[in-house]
Design an enzyme around this catalytic site. Structure first.
Site, PDB file in Angstrom:
ATOM      1  N   TRP A 102      43.571  25.679  45.149  1.00 50.22           N
ATOM      2  CA  TRP A 102      42.461  24.725  45.096  1.00 50.22           C
ATOM      3  C   TRP A 102      42.113  24.351  43.663  1.00 50.22           C
ATOM      4  CZ3 TRP A 102      42.665  22.539  49.381  1.00 50.22           C
ATOM      5  CH2 TRP A 102      42.996  23.251  50.526  1.00 50.22           C
ATOM      6  N   ASP A 169      33.707  25.530  41.397  1.00 49.03           N
ATOM      7  CA  ASP A 169      33.947  25.379  42.834  1.00 49.03           C
ATOM      8  C   ASP A 169      33.722  26.748  43.468  1.00 49.03           C
ATOM      9  OD1 ASP A 169      34.907  25.171  45.402  1.00 49.03           O
ATOM     10  OD2 ASP A 169      36.882  24.387  44.857  1.00 49.03           O
ATOM     11  N   LYS A 193      32.430  28.111  54.799  1.00 50.94           N
ATOM     12  CA  LYS A 193      32.653  29.555  54.670  1.00 50.94           C
ATOM     13  C   LYS A 193      31.306  30.244  54.923  1.00 50.94           C
ATOM     14  CE  LYS A 193      36.599  28.205  52.648  1.00 50.94           C
ATOM     15  NZ  LYS A 193      37.931  28.182  53.221  1.00 50.94           N
TER      16      LYS A 193
END
Lengths: 357, 357
Positions: A102, A169, A193
């Site tokens: 990511w 992030d 999440k």
């Protein structure tokens, strides 16, 4: 039987959140209307949005410190683009830390946008650790990092000190551990999440860092626009915001981040101790950088995979398969996964050892 | 009592969709897991996404004609930006028709991006009609229009003929009436009217028009990327896509667009007949351009507003207040609003006339 859900995301949320959100679909706030059919401008939903935005800042300890919380759409991948659009000056440069898939995605989008420096990368070691002792250029417009790497099971334990704005992030570990969040200037996180269902992204931004690029920013990508419109620049993801609020309220009732952090540490210690003890398994991440959210591990003998898979599936465990890009196993232990579910997995590993060692 | 919900969007969906989506939050496909906690890569959800994409093309009559259906995030306002990014050539120009607030929003985003020509506008008439007899430049990269204008209650009945690609924002009337959809090259629609909950956007694009700008398009904004990844470039809005599928399945069982169009025409005729007959009310849109989705009207005597509001609220009607930018009343009659609800409103208007004329 309710499953022991180790899915890496979208992932388990508290059972009471499922029940309350299902109820709101049938009859929201006893209005006779579904949460899916009400105007986002209705008094009831505006109250949801305002409470959610305030509760984010409260839980992160950022109230009254110049931050704004926004609920946007597009996933963290949209923030990969919004961040350089809003922070990278014309002719300036960005700096990124490469710790996994990511992070690399964020770097790719930034590089296509403007000058982007990668200060360090653990790619050559299959991202099995977090790089340290790197230099952040003092003249970069911002430094970007990814706090937790779901695919590789690593997590930044100490963040670098720098005078330039820090962007992080935190999609896969926000609200899971105590940090001095005021050291970050912009935090973003896909909800799916620790916060809510897929389909909404949390952005927490220090307003003072905005408006400095000298660039024309498209309205829909402009954080300042979303702040001015109180996260209603256009129709928000009503249901996803509401369900996120339910999860944040649950977290507050648990005692907030300090309380959940203790449980998360206990879960991680329990599982990592078994991975290290059990002669059939190996952890994949360097010990000091192990993630408390995602524990990645391998069978030493891959021919045992079919047998092991049958063991954990029969125990009611789901979502334990590693990411398709790396294989192996990944136990995602987000906030809503109970300690009991980790004990079930540890028991399965012990049982499997007895018959297959 | 279930309300007669005239909300302009997010709006009413079929009651069975509410019931099935609430059930899926508690236990999806009898998996023991909530739809909110499963991986978007799970077999069950991939099947949802594929069925939804195929059903969109089937209902629009676009199967096998070179189109792709995508479920993206960000709302129609994000497509205001994606469209020029993907279709406006470097040094090219775009052409837009200005028929209301959302058309103007699309124009604003396009103008900030590149050369943008407004071929016609009804703004000076408070958008009370659809402009006609305008010329579309043959050398523009595309022509953009908005099929239905929720705030002003107007709807394009005949679309212009042109050889350049036609892009249409159908957010508020897609799936409500028969059109030759193959005359459009790119259709987009926020889900929250006739398709599903807020938080997902449908894009239907003819693949052949893509890849011609000579521009570097950010990944998250690039339609081609989303097509290649089968609408899973990043985590999609799982719940919103699933609920959209439930609504599309419901529509197919009703007999598809031809069947729902008849009901929509009956609803609109019933209400407009009363607006025209009742001496206390005026319609605001020019008759020939009246929308079958959103009927906008005013009390001739505004001092009667409080009394009228009490009448319809007591009848169990909600969401009838006009958009805050224009005032008055707006009856949104999307696919899932039953004819019976329109009859209740008409009866209320008649009753109000008796005591207040």
């Amino acid at each position: 039987m309710k499953k022991h859900n180790y899915s890496a995301g979208p992932c388990i949320l508290p059972q009471e959140v499922f029940e309350k959100s299902a109820q709101a679909i049938l009859n929201f706030n006893d209005s006779g209307l579904s949460i899916l059919e009400i105007s986002h401008r209705s008094k009831d939903f505006v109250a949801v949005m305002e409470e959610a935005r305030a509760l984010v800042l409260e839980l992160l300890g950022l109230q009254g410190k110049g931050y704004q919380a926004l609920f946007l759409q597009g996933g963290a991948s949209m923030e990969f683009l919004r961040v350089p659009y809003n922070l990278l000056r014309d002719g300036g440069k960005a700096s990124y830390l490469d710790t996994g898939t990511w992070a690399a995605g964020a770097i790719k989008e930034a590089k296509a946008f403007g000058e982007t420096i990668v200060v360090a990368s653990s790619k050559e070691d299959k991202y099995n650790h977090i790089p340290k002792h790197y230099a952040i250029p003092a003249d970069a417009d911002y430094f970007h990092c990814t706090s937790n790497n779901t695919i590789y099971g690593t997590q930044i334990k100490e963040f670098p000190e720098t005078k330039i704005p820090v962007v992080c992030d935190m999609s896969s570990d926000i609200f899971s551990r105590q940090l001095d969040f005021s050291k970050f200037d912009l935090i973003y996180a896909g909800a799916q999440k620790n916060m809510g269902p897929a389909g909404v992204t949390l952005v927490v931004v220090k307003e003072a860092i905005l408006g400095k690029t000298g660039r024309n920013i498209p309205n829909i990508l402009n954080y300042q626009q979303h702040i001015e419109k109180e996260s209603m620049y256009n129709t928000p993801a009503v249901f996803a915001v509401y369900t996120s609020l339910l999860t944040l309220q649950w977290l507050k009732r648990q005692g907030g981040i300090p309380a959940i952090e203790k449980i998360n540490e206990a879960k991680a210690q329990l599982l990592y101790a078994e991975i290290d003890r059990n002669p059939l398994f190996n952890g994949t991440a360097v010990t000091e950088d192990r993630s408390n959210m995602n524990a990645t591990f391998l069978l030493k003998d891959e021919t045992q995979a079919q047998a092991f898979d049958q063991y954990w599936k029969e125990a009611g465990i789901s979502g334990l398969t590693g990411h398709r890009s790396v294989g192996g196993y990944r136990a995602s232990m987000y906030n809503a996964l109970p300690l009991e579910s980790v004990q079930v997995l540890v028991d399965v590993m012990k049982e499997f050892e007895k018959t297959n060692a």
